[in-house]
Scaffold this motif. Structure first.
Motif, PDB file in Angstrom:
ATOM      1  N   GLU A  73       0.912  -1.042  -0.002  1.00  0.00           N
ATOM      2  CA  GLU A  73       0.035  -0.116  -0.038  1.00  0.00           C
ATOM      3  C   GLU A  73       0.858   1.355  -0.057  1.00  0.00           C
ATOM      4  O   GLU A  73       1.825   1.084   0.684  1.00  0.00           O
ATOM      5  CB  GLU A  73      -0.996   0.209   1.246  1.00  0.00           C
ATOM      6  CG  GLU A  73      -2.227   0.691   1.095  1.00  0.00           C
ATOM      7  CD  GLU A  73      -3.192   0.341   2.134  1.00  0.00           C
ATOM      8  OE1 GLU A  73      -3.433  -0.582   2.391  1.00  0.00           O
ATOM      9  OE2 GLU A  73      -3.884   1.412   2.603  1.00  0.00           O
ATOM     10  N   ARG A  74       0.478   2.336  -0.870  1.00  0.00           N
ATOM     11  CA  ARG A  74       1.347   3.464  -0.846  1.00  0.00           C
ATOM     12  C   ARG A  74       0.675   4.829  -0.746  1.00  0.00           C
ATOM     13  O   ARG A  74      -0.642   4.834  -1.285  1.00  0.00           O
ATOM     14  CB  ARG A  74       2.397   3.221  -2.089  1.00  0.00           C
ATOM     15  CG  ARG A  74       1.871   3.702  -3.322  1.00  0.00           C
ATOM     16  CD  ARG A  74       2.687   3.511  -4.430  1.00  0.00           C
ATOM     17  NE  ARG A  74       2.102   3.520  -5.658  1.00  0.00           N
ATOM     18  CZ  ARG A  74       2.211   4.420  -6.696  1.00  0.00           C
ATOM     19  NH1 ARG A  74       3.100   5.492  -6.373  1.00  0.00           N
ATOM     20  NH2 ARG A  74       1.636   4.488  -7.782  1.00  0.00           N
ATOM     21  N   LEU A  75       1.096   5.495  -0.197  1.00  0.00           N
ATOM     22  CA  LEU A  75       0.532   6.767   0.271  1.00  0.00           C
ATOM     23  C   LEU A  75       1.293   8.018  -0.527  1.00  0.00           C
ATOM     24  O   LEU A  75       2.529   8.090  -0.123  1.00  0.00           O
ATOM     25  CB  LEU A  75       0.010   7.199   1.534  1.00  0.00           C
ATOM     26  CG  LEU A  75      -0.885   8.015   2.129  1.00  0.00           C
ATOM     27  CD1 LEU A  75      -2.136   7.710   1.581  1.00  0.00           C
ATOM     28  CD2 LEU A  75      -0.809   8.019   3.686  1.00  0.00           C
ATOM     29  N   GLN A  76       0.800   8.805  -1.266  1.00  0.00           N
ATOM     30  CA  GLN A  76       1.515  10.043  -1.810  1.00  0.00           C
ATOM     31  C   GLN A  76       0.952  11.380  -1.359  1.00  0.00           C
ATOM     32  O   GLN A  76      -0.413  11.669  -1.608  1.00  0.00           O
ATOM     33  CB  GLN A  76       1.895  10.061  -3.312  1.00  0.00           C
ATOM     34  CG  GLN A  76       2.735  10.951  -3.800  1.00  0.00           C
ATOM     35  CD  GLN A  76       2.879  10.903  -5.416  1.00  0.00           C
ATOM     36  OE1 GLN A  76       2.056  10.758  -5.953  1.00  0.00           O
ATOM     37  NE2 GLN A  76       4.323  11.234  -5.750  1.00  0.00           N
ATOM     38  N   ILE A  77       1.803  12.279  -0.642  1.00  0.00           N
ATOM     39  CA  ILE A  77       1.143  13.538  -0.367  1.00  0.00           C
ATOM     40  C   ILE A  77       2.003  14.420  -1.119  1.00  0.00           C
ATOM     41  O   ILE A  77       3.293  14.805  -1.146  1.00  0.00           O
ATOM     42  CB  ILE A  77       1.048  13.952   0.915  1.00  0.00           C
ATOM     43  CG1 ILE A  77       0.155  12.783   1.799  1.00  0.00           C
ATOM     44  CG2 ILE A  77       0.711  15.342   1.548  1.00  0.00           C
ATOM     45  CD1 ILE A  77       0.817  11.718   2.435  1.00  0.00           C
TER      46      ILE A  77
END
Lengths: 84, 84
Positions: A20-24
Motif C-alpha cells: 500500500e502506498r500513500l503520496q502527499i
C-alpha cells in the motif's frame, strides 16, 4: 492529464510487490517572490495528521523538495506496512 | 515526469492573472480492497493545518476526489488571496 493518471504511471517505478502506498504532494506557485517559506513546516504537520490515521515508519517516508522559478513542490512518498 | 512538471503544465488551465496557488494532493494505492476510507477526513484535517499558515477563503478551495480501481486521489486546489 489528471493526477490519477500521473499517480498510476509512477507505479512502474516502484517494486512489483503489492504494497500500500500513500503520496502527499504540496505544491505552491507564488505570484511574487518573498513571503515566508512554510512548506517544510507544513509538511511535518501534515505527516503528524497522517500518523493519526495510519502507522508510518520513519524510514518508510521519502521526502523530496523541488524548486523551479516561482514553483515549489514538496512530495512525500510513504510505503504503508502490510498489515494495513 | 516529475510532479513539478505536472504542476507547471496545469498552469495553462488556470486564469492568466498572476495569483498565488496551492495544490495539495493525497493519493493512496491499496494493496487489497477494504480497510477504512480515511481520505475525506484526512483532507479536512490537512485543510485545517494549512489555515494555520495562510488565510484561505472557503470558496477559494476546489476539492476533487477520484477513484479508479485500487487508487484514490484527493486533490485540493486553493487560490490564495493577493495580499499573501
Amino acid at each position: 492529464m489528471s493526477f490519477l493518471d500521473y499517480f498510476r504511471s509512477q507505479r512502474k517505478r516502484s517494486a512489483n510487490v503489492a504494497k500500500e502506498r500513500l503520496q502527499i504532494v504540496v505544491a505552491r506557485e507564488r505570484a511574487t517572490r518573498g513571503g515566508p517559506d512554510y512548506l517544510p513546516e507544513l509538511q511535518s504537520e501534515i505527516l503528524k495528521v497522517i500518523r493519526r490515521y495510519v502507522e508510518v515508519d520513519q524510514d518508510a517516508v521519502q521526502i523530496q523538495l523541488d524548486r523551479e522559478g516561482d514553483c515549489e513542490v514538496l512530495e512525500l512518498n510513504i510505503t504503508l506496512p502490510d498489515r494495513h
